[in-house]
Motif scaffolding. Structure first.
Motif, PDB file in Angstrom:
ATOM      1  N   MET A  98       0.851  -1.176   0.000  1.00 18.80           N
ATOM      2  CA  MET A  98       0.000   0.000   0.000  1.00 18.80           C
ATOM      3  C   MET A  98       0.897   1.240   0.000  1.00 18.80           C
ATOM      4  N   LYS A  99       0.530   2.192  -0.795  1.00 17.44           N
ATOM      5  CA  LYS A  99       1.313   3.419  -0.871  1.00 17.44           C
ATOM      6  C   LYS A  99       1.248   4.191   0.435  1.00 17.44           C
ATOM      7  N   GLN A 100       2.342   4.859   0.749  1.00 21.88           N
ATOM      8  CA  GLN A 100       2.422   5.635   1.979  1.00 21.88           C
ATOM      9  C   GLN A 100       1.343   6.711   2.032  1.00 21.88           C
ATOM     10  N   ASP A 101       1.066   7.351   0.903  1.00 25.49           N
ATOM     11  CA  ASP A 101       0.037   8.392   0.857  1.00 25.49           C
ATOM     12  C   ASP A 101      -1.326   7.830   1.260  1.00 25.49           C
ATOM     13  N   GLN A 102      -1.645   6.630   0.803  1.00 25.62           N
ATOM     14  CA  GLN A 102      -2.922   6.013   1.142  1.00 25.62           C
ATOM     15  C   GLN A 102      -2.986   5.656   2.624  1.00 25.62           C
ATOM     16  N   VAL A 103      -1.877   5.221   3.186  1.00 29.17           N
ATOM     17  CA  VAL A 103      -1.831   4.911   4.621  1.00 29.17           C
ATOM     18  C   VAL A 103      -2.107   6.177   5.425  1.00 29.17           C
ATOM     19  N   VAL A 104      -1.482   7.271   5.046  1.00 26.73           N
ATOM     20  CA  VAL A 104      -1.702   8.547   5.748  1.00 26.73           C
ATOM     21  C   VAL A 104      -3.164   8.957   5.639  1.00 26.73           C
ATOM     22  N   ARG A 105      -3.742   8.850   4.462  1.00 25.57           N
ATOM     23  CA  ARG A 105      -5.154   9.218   4.276  1.00 25.57           C
ATOM     24  C   ARG A 105      -6.069   8.363   5.163  1.00 25.57           C
ATOM     25  N   GLU A 106      -5.808   7.067   5.205  1.00 26.79           N
ATOM     26  CA  GLU A 106      -6.637   6.182   6.019  1.00 26.79           C
ATOM     27  C   GLU A 106      -6.512   6.513   7.509  1.00 26.79           C
ATOM     28  N   GLN A 107      -5.315   6.815   7.952  1.00 25.94           N
ATOM     29  CA  GLN A 107      -5.124   7.161   9.365  1.00 25.94           C
ATOM     30  C   GLN A 107      -5.792   8.498   9.702  1.00 25.94           C
ATOM     31  N   LEU A 108      -5.741   9.459   8.782  1.00 26.05           N
ATOM     32  CA  LEU A 108      -6.434  10.735   8.998  1.00 26.05           C
ATOM     33  C   LEU A 108      -7.943  10.523   9.117  1.00 26.05           C
ATOM     34  N   VAL A 109      -8.482   9.667   8.270  1.00 29.01           N
ATOM     35  CA  VAL A 109      -9.919   9.379   8.320  1.00 29.01           C
ATOM     36  C   VAL A 109     -10.283   8.788   9.675  1.00 29.01           C
ATOM     37  N   LYS A 110      -9.502   7.821  10.146  1.00 31.36           N
ATOM     38  CA  LYS A 110      -9.766   7.214  11.457  1.00 31.36           C
ATOM     39  C   LYS A 110      -9.672   8.251  12.572  1.00 31.36           C
ATOM     40  N   ASP A 154     -10.040  11.812  -1.328  1.00 29.94           N
ATOM     41  CA  ASP A 154      -9.947  12.094  -2.764  1.00 29.94           C
ATOM     42  C   ASP A 154      -8.476  12.186  -3.170  1.00 29.94           C
ATOM     43  N   PRO A 155      -7.991  11.218  -3.945  1.00 40.16           N
ATOM     44  CA  PRO A 155      -6.571  11.236  -4.324  1.00 40.16           C
ATOM     45  C   PRO A 155      -6.204  12.435  -5.199  1.00 40.16           C
ATOM     46  N   ALA A 156      -7.192  13.112  -5.750  1.00 40.76           N
ATOM     47  CA  ALA A 156      -6.917  14.318  -6.542  1.00 40.76           C
ATOM     48  C   ALA A 156      -6.498  15.486  -5.655  1.00 40.76           C
ATOM     49  N   ASN A 157      -6.789  15.391  -4.352  1.00 34.02           N
ATOM     50  CA  ASN A 157      -6.402  16.445  -3.409  1.00 34.02           C
ATOM     51  C   ASN A 157      -5.034  16.129  -2.823  1.00 34.02           C
TER      52      ASN A 157
END
Length: 158
Positions: free
Chosen positions: A1-13, A112-115
């Motif tokens: 999993m890409k690091q950016d996606q991990v950060v996004r998921e943790q922010l959501v949580k 949103d990965p565009a952001n």
């Protein structure tokens, strides 16, 4: 999993809760209008003032994130309600639901990965979406803690 996606998921949580505390919707559930306006000795705010402050601040942050023509609000008068109590249960429920919707809006921005999380907002002073998401999470957690304490003092928290 890409690091950016991990950060996004943790922010959501972090935004939604359920890491160190229950989800925000659970913590705001069951507040009655008659309790929301009750003053507590030695405290400068009521449940209503805290809830409305959370809503006003959240929507200001969302506006800052989404609107390049953002206009800064005046502190503290634009961030705190003047009234100590909601007009009625419908007004209280509307404010709570707006907070929940606002959090979900921030979640959508983060997912949103565009952001770009790290690109400074053009109209800001170095702020980026990552920082604003952390600000929402920190602000909400701080005031949710106060709300739980007030509810305990009022005898309305389990």
């Amino acid at each position: 999993m890409k690091q950016d996606q991990v950060v996004r998921e943790q922010l959501v949580k972090l935004l939604q809760g359920n890491l160190a505390y229950q989800p925000i919707g659970e913590l705001l559930k069951g507040i009655k209008a008659e309790d929301a306006g009750k003053p507590i000795e030695h405290l400068p705010y009521t449940l209503w003032k805290l809830i409305e402050h959370m809503r006003l601040t959240l929507y200001d942050i969302l506006e800052f994130c989404r609107n390049p023509d953002y206009k800064y609000l005046n502190w503290p008068e634009d961030y705190w309600p003047k009234e100590n109590a909601p007009a009625d249960q419908a007004a209280l429920d509307k404010s709570i639901n707006a907070i929940l919707k606002g959090v979900e809006t921030m979640v959508e921005l983060i997912q949103d990965p565009a952001n770009d999380l790290y690109k400074p907002l053009a109209h800001g002073e170095g702020q980026n979406l990552f920082r604003e998401a952390l600000l929402v999470a920190e602000h909400n957690a701080y005031h949710i803690g106060e709300i739980i304490i007030l509810r305990r003092l009022l005898g309305t928290w389990k």
